[in-house]
Design a protein around this motif. Sequence first.
Motif, mmCIF file in Angstrom:
data_model
loop_
_atom_site.group_PDB
_atom_site.id
_atom_site.type_symbol
_atom_site.label_atom_id
_atom_site.label_comp_id
_atom_site.label_asym_id
_atom_site.label_seq_id
_atom_site.Cartn_x
_atom_site.Cartn_y
_atom_site.Cartn_z
ATOM 1 N N UNK A 1 0.851 -1.185 0.000
ATOM 2 C CA UNK A 1 0.000 0.000 0.000
ATOM 3 C C UNK A 1 0.892 1.243 0.000
ATOM 4 N N UNK A 2 0.274 2.427 0.011
ATOM 5 C CA UNK A 2 1.042 3.659 0.107
ATOM 6 C C UNK A 2 1.824 3.742 1.405
ATOM 7 N N UNK A 3 1.330 3.064 2.437
ATOM 8 C CA UNK A 3 1.965 3.100 3.749
ATOM 9 C C UNK A 3 3.068 2.060 3.916
ATOM 10 N N UNK A 4 3.219 1.176 2.939
ATOM 11 C CA UNK A 4 4.203 0.110 3.043
ATOM 12 C C UNK A 4 3.552 -1.248 2.830
ATOM 13 N N UNK A 5 4.195 -2.287 3.336
ATOM 14 C CA UNK A 5 3.671 -3.646 3.199
ATOM 15 C C UNK A 5 2.706 -3.923 4.350
ATOM 16 N N UNK A 6 1.511 -4.354 4.016
ATOM 17 C CA UNK A 6 0.483 -4.630 5.005
ATOM 18 C C UNK A 6 0.086 -6.096 4.984
ATOM 19 N N UNK A 7 -0.417 -6.570 6.107
ATOM 20 C CA UNK A 7 -0.939 -7.934 6.209
ATOM 21 C C UNK A 7 -2.377 -7.874 6.699
ATOM 22 N N UNK A 8 -3.226 -8.725 6.135
ATOM 23 C CA UNK A 8 -4.578 -8.886 6.664
ATOM 24 C C UNK A 8 -4.549 -10.112 7.564
ATOM 25 N N UNK B 1 -12.223 -14.002 15.368
ATOM 26 C CA UNK B 1 -12.508 -14.180 13.940
ATOM 27 C C UNK B 1 -12.443 -12.853 13.193
ATOM 28 N N UNK B 2 -12.192 -11.753 13.923
ATOM 29 C CA UNK B 2 -12.123 -10.438 13.296
ATOM 30 C C UNK B 2 -10.797 -10.272 12.563
ATOM 31 N N UNK B 3 -10.858 -9.608 11.421
ATOM 32 C CA UNK B 3 -9.653 -9.374 10.619
ATOM 33 C C UNK B 3 -9.316 -7.892 10.598
ATOM 34 N N UNK B 4 -8.029 -7.601 10.448
ATOM 35 C CA UNK B 4 -7.592 -6.208 10.364
ATOM 36 C C UNK B 4 -6.332 -6.131 9.515
ATOM 37 N N UNK B 5 -6.069 -4.938 8.998
ATOM 38 C CA UNK B 5 -4.857 -4.694 8.232
ATOM 39 C C UNK B 5 -3.765 -4.192 9.173
ATOM 40 N N UNK B 6 -2.620 -4.868 9.164
ATOM 41 C CA UNK B 6 -1.515 -4.548 10.071
ATOM 42 C C UNK B 6 -0.255 -4.297 9.253
ATOM 43 N N UNK B 7 0.502 -3.271 9.622
ATOM 44 C CA UNK B 7 1.719 -2.946 8.895
ATOM 45 C C UNK B 7 2.833 -3.943 9.203
ATOM 46 N N UNK B 8 3.596 -4.322 8.163
ATOM 47 C CA UNK B 8 4.661 -5.304 8.331
ATOM 48 C C UNK B 8 6.021 -4.814 7.826
ATOM 49 N N UNK C 1 11.541 -1.203 6.480
ATOM 50 C CA UNK C 1 11.797 -1.095 5.042
ATOM 51 C C UNK C 1 11.222 0.175 4.437
ATOM 52 N N UNK C 2 10.432 0.897 5.207
ATOM 53 C CA UNK C 2 9.681 2.012 4.635
ATOM 54 C C UNK C 2 10.571 3.094 4.034
#
Length: 220
Positions: A165-172, A179-186, A190-191
């Motif tokens: 993404x624009x913010x870097x590499x993300x993980x869902x 059972x809830x999902x979220x996007x987390x920066x990884x 490296x940014x």
Amino acid sequence: MSCTLTVKLRFLDLICGFTMLVRFSISSFRLNADGLDRLGKCVCSYVYNTNGQRRLVVGGNTDSLYKNRFWFSEPNNLGYIPDVNYAFFGESTSGIIGLGSVGDYLAVFKDSLEIHSTVGLFSVGNMESGTSYLSYFKSVASLQASPLIAPRSINYLNGELLYLSNDGINAITLVNNSSERASVKRSYYLDGKLNAETMENRKNAIATIYRNKYVLLVNN
């Protein structure tokens, strides 16, 4: 009259950890120029596999009528996409730019113009139609995550879907073992290097998995 549409399919091999570009043909025995045009203008595709059933999912048509629509094949028959096999996600003013899977769910990514949720999770349902059953995709969750900018950066490591993404590499990923999902920066470390690349180079980035590492290839 028979007509054929040739489709480029991005296929992720999760065992070997590399991406292949496959071409195959979808044949029709009745010429439907509008139908072929809808699929022919799609820019992303994915083979979605759940419960032993594989479906080809395509999306990313940039026409205003189809921006938020994706189509899917019959189970284990990737070359057959009936006219009624489609679903919607998000606003009609923003486009679908990526497809993948999170656990058993199909993941649909919208571009940065989406004002609500940029990632949608879908599961397959079946409804009775006369003597047979029709498949459909139903929305099960949506995430307000950092928008995907590089469709070919989607890949999988240790059960997580990773993307650029624009913010870097993300993980869902799962949240607090629920059972809830979220996007987390990884990509915190490296940014600096990533941000030094031009936006065009980042948009064309390609990811692969090598020796249990997510490898992002940027700048040719």
